[in-house]
Enzyme design. Structure first.
Site, PDB file in Angstrom:
ATOM      1  N   HIS A   1      55.209-112.455 -29.233  1.00 31.96           N
ATOM      2  CA  HIS A   1      54.954-111.378 -30.190  1.00 31.96           C
ATOM      3  C   HIS A   1      53.457-111.371 -30.518  1.00 31.96           C
ATOM      4  O   HIS A   1      52.888-112.440 -30.785  1.00 31.96           O
ATOM      5  CB  HIS A   1      55.788-111.603 -31.459  1.00 31.96           C
ATOM      6  CG  HIS A   1      55.583-110.516 -32.457  1.00 31.96           C
ATOM      7  ND1 HIS A   1      56.155-109.272 -32.323  1.00 31.96           N
ATOM      8  CD2 HIS A   1      54.812-110.460 -33.581  1.00 31.96           C
ATOM      9  CE1 HIS A   1      55.768-108.504 -33.327  1.00 31.96           C
ATOM     10  NE2 HIS A   1      54.951-109.200 -34.098  1.00 31.96           N
TER      11      HIS A   1
ATOM     12  N   ILE B   1      66.149-104.750 -28.655  1.00 31.37           N
ATOM     13  CA  ILE B   1      66.560-105.909 -29.456  1.00 31.37           C
ATOM     14  C   ILE B   1      67.906-106.380 -28.918  1.00 31.37           C
ATOM     15  O   ILE B   1      68.843-105.590 -28.761  1.00 31.37           O
ATOM     16  CB  ILE B   1      66.634-105.543 -30.953  1.00 31.37           C
ATOM     17  CG1 ILE B   1      65.212-105.271 -31.463  1.00 31.37           C
ATOM     18  CG2 ILE B   1      67.299-106.668 -31.743  1.00 31.37           C
ATOM     19  CD1 ILE B   1      65.121-104.851 -32.918  1.00 31.37           C
ATOM     20  N   LEU B   2      67.982-107.682 -28.611  1.00 30.27           N
ATOM     21  CA  LEU B   2      69.221-108.224 -28.039  1.00 30.27           C
ATOM     22  C   LEU B   2      70.260-108.432 -29.132  1.00 30.27           C
ATOM     23  O   LEU B   2      69.916-108.771 -30.274  1.00 30.27           O
ATOM     24  CB  LEU B   2      68.918-109.547 -27.328  1.00 30.27           C
ATOM     25  CG  LEU B   2      67.988-109.414 -26.110  1.00 30.27           C
ATOM     26  CD1 LEU B   2      67.483-110.788 -25.672  1.00 30.27           C
ATOM     27  CD2 LEU B   2      68.697-108.710 -24.957  1.00 30.27           C
TER      28      LEU B   2
ATOM     29  N   MET C   1      61.514-104.211 -24.569  1.00 33.40           N
ATOM     30  CA  MET C   1      61.489-103.305 -25.717  1.00 33.40           C
ATOM     31  C   MET C   1      62.824-103.124 -26.443  1.00 33.40           C
ATOM     32  O   MET C   1      62.886-102.366 -27.400  1.00 33.40           O
ATOM     33  CB  MET C   1      60.945-101.934 -25.296  1.00 33.40           C
ATOM     34  CG  MET C   1      59.486-101.961 -24.900  1.00 33.40           C
ATOM     35  SD  MET C   1      58.413-102.566 -26.223  1.00 33.40           S
ATOM     36  CE  MET C   1      58.144-101.010 -27.086  1.00 33.40           C
TER      37      MET C   1
ATOM     38  N   ASN D   1      60.355-115.392 -26.690  1.00 31.79           N
ATOM     39  CA  ASN D   1      59.689-114.088 -26.777  1.00 31.79           C
ATOM     40  C   ASN D   1      58.231-114.315 -27.137  1.00 31.79           C
ATOM     41  O   ASN D   1      57.896-115.289 -27.808  1.00 31.79           O
ATOM     42  CB  ASN D   1      60.358-113.253 -27.880  1.00 31.79           C
ATOM     43  CG  ASN D   1      59.706-111.894 -28.056  1.00 31.79           C
ATOM     44  OD1 ASN D   1      59.436-111.182 -27.088  1.00 31.79           O
ATOM     45  ND2 ASN D   1      59.425-111.514 -29.299  1.00 31.79           N
TER      46      ASN D   1
ATOM     47  N   GLY E   1      53.661-105.288 -17.940  1.00 32.24           N
ATOM     48  CA  GLY E   1      53.903-106.600 -17.346  1.00 32.24           C
ATOM     49  C   GLY E   1      52.698-107.506 -17.205  1.00 32.24           C
ATOM     50  O   GLY E   1      52.675-108.357 -16.319  1.00 32.24           O
ATOM     51  N   THR E   2      51.707-107.383 -18.090  1.00 36.45           N
ATOM     52  CA  THR E   2      50.561-108.298 -17.949  1.00 36.45           C
ATOM     53  C   THR E   2      50.959-109.731 -18.303  1.00 36.45           C
ATOM     54  O   THR E   2      50.412-110.677 -17.724  1.00 36.45           O
ATOM     55  CB  THR E   2      49.361-107.856 -18.813  1.00 36.45           C
ATOM     56  OG1 THR E   2      49.716-107.894 -20.194  1.00 36.45           O
ATOM     57  CG2 THR E   2      48.879-106.469 -18.429  1.00 36.45           C
ATOM     58  N   ASN E   3      51.897-109.888 -19.218  1.00 33.16           N
ATOM     59  CA  ASN E   3      52.359-111.255 -19.515  1.00 33.16           C
ATOM     60  C   ASN E   3      53.188-111.823 -18.371  1.00 33.16           C
ATOM     61  O   ASN E   3      53.101-113.015 -18.069  1.00 33.16           O
ATOM     62  CB  ASN E   3      53.143-111.276 -20.833  1.00 33.16           C
ATOM     63  CG  ASN E   3      52.215-111.264 -22.028  1.00 33.16           C
ATOM     64  OD1 ASN E   3      51.553-112.254 -22.306  1.00 33.16           O
ATOM     65  ND2 ASN E   3      52.136-110.136 -22.709  1.00 33.16           N
TER      66      ASN E   3
HETATM   67  C1  GRF Z   1      52.576-107.741 -25.443  1.00 32.53           C
HETATM   68  O1  GRF Z   1      51.634-107.430 -26.410  1.00 32.53           O
HETATM   69  C2  GRF Z   1      53.628-108.644 -26.001  1.00 32.53           C
HETATM   70  O2  GRF Z   1      53.153-109.540 -26.954  1.00 32.53           O
HETATM   71  C3  GRF Z   1      54.568-107.672 -26.645  1.00 32.53           C
HETATM   72  O3  GRF Z   1      54.573-106.550 -25.793  1.00 32.53           O
HETATM   73  C4  GRF Z   1      53.379-106.511 -25.032  1.00 32.53           C
HETATM   74  C5  GRF Z   1      53.756-106.497 -23.584  1.00 32.53           C
HETATM   75  O4  GRF Z   1      52.688-106.283 -22.725  1.00 32.53           O
HETATM   76  N1  GRF Z   1      55.860-108.283 -26.873  1.00 32.53           N
HETATM   77  P1  GRF Z   1      52.845-106.523 -21.158  1.00 32.53           P
HETATM   78  O5  GRF Z   1      53.986-105.629 -20.677  1.00 32.53           O
HETATM   79  O6  GRF Z   1      53.127-107.974 -20.931  1.00 32.53           O
HETATM   80  O7  GRF Z   1      51.537-106.089 -20.573  1.00 32.53           O
END
Ligand code: GRF
Length: 198
Positions: A102, A85-86, A83, A100, A13-15
Site C-alpha cells: 500500500h 477487495i478480497l 484493485m 499487499n 505492474g511495476t511492482n
Molecule cells: C502501487 O502504488 C501499489 O502500492 C498500489 O497500487 C499501485 C500499483 O502499481 N497497491 P503497479 O501496478 O505495481 O505499477
C-alpha cells in the site's frame, strides 16, 4: 522446495516487475513467481509476465482465483496493484499467506476508498511532510493486517499526486516489496520443511 508465489495485478505492474527483476538478480532466492493473475484482460502487467515467461490467468471472481492457485500449488499470494477487495472467506482461507503493498505509511491514508492517486492526494491535502509505503498481511479488514515492512519517503514542495506516486514507487515500493516477499518466503519455507504452520 521454493515457496510458490502468485502475483495478483490489475494495472501497470511495476511492482510485479520489481519482483521479476529481484528473482532474476538472485535477490528473491526463497520464492519463485509461478503465476500472475489479473482481474482484467489487457492489464499491462500481463505483458510483463508473458515477457518473463511466467504463466498468466485472467480471473473474474474468487472461485476462479482459488482454482488457479490450487492448480499451481501456490503458497503465497502477493497483491501488487490488485484493485478488488478480497472477501473475508477468501482471506480466511489464506492466513498469513497473502501480502499487499500500500502506498502510504499505514495507518495513515488507507482502507476503503484509498487506492491509486487518491492515497497521494489525501497525503498532500492533509499536509504531511513524510509518506511512504507499507507491506502487510491481508486479513478481512482492508489494509488492516499485520505490518511486515515500511519505508518513509519525503514530500517535497510542489509535489502533485503524480510526482509523489512516482517517488514513493522509486524510493520505497520497488525495494520494499521484493525484500518483504523474500522474508515471508523464508518463513513459509521453514514452516513447510518443519511440517509446522506458524
Ligand atoms: C502501487 O502504488 C501499489 O502500492 C498500489 O497500487 C499501485 C500499483 O502499481 N497497491 P503497479 O501496478 O505495481 O505499477
Amino acid at each position: 522446495m521454493l515457496t510458490q508465489i502468485a502475483v495478483l495485478v490489475s494495472g501497470g505492474g511495476t511492482n510485479l516487475q520489481a519482483l521479476i527483476n529481484a528473482e532474476r538478480a538472485g535477490e528473491l532466492t526463497a520464492g519463485h513467481i509461478a503465476l500472475v493473475i489479473s482481474s482484467r484482460q489487457g492489464a499491462y502487467a500481463l505483458q510483463r509476465a508473458s515477457s518473463a515467461g511466467i504463466e498468466t490467468a485472467v480471473c473474474a471472481d474468487e472461485a476462479a482465483i482459488n482454482h488457479a492457485l490450487e492448480e499451481k500449488s501456490i503458497d503465497l499470494v502477493v497483491l501488487a496493484g490488485y484493485m478488488s477487495i478480497l472477501s473475508p472467506e477468501f482471506t480466511a482461507r489464506w492466513p498469513r499467506r497473502i501480502v499487499n503493498i500500500h502506498p502510504s505509511l499505514i495507518p495513515s491514508f488507507c482502507g476503503k476508498g484509498y487506492y491509486g492517486l487518491r492515497v497521494h492526494q489525501a497525503a498532500l491535502d492533509y499536509g504531511v511532510r513524510v509518506t511512504g509505503a507499507t507491506v502487510h498481511y491481508v486479513n478481512e479488514i482492508p489494509d488492516g493486517g499485520r505490518i511486515i515492512a515500511q519505508k518513509a519517503v519525503e514530500i517535497l514542495p510542489g509535489d502533485t499526486a503524480e510526482t509523489l506516486q512516482r517517488r514513493v514507487m522509486e524510493q520505497a515500493e520497488w525495494q520494499l516489496l521484493p525484500a518483504a516477499v523474500q522474508s515471508v518466503c523464508e518463513r513459509i519455507g521453514e514452516e513447510k520443511s518443519s511440517g509446522r504452520h506458524i
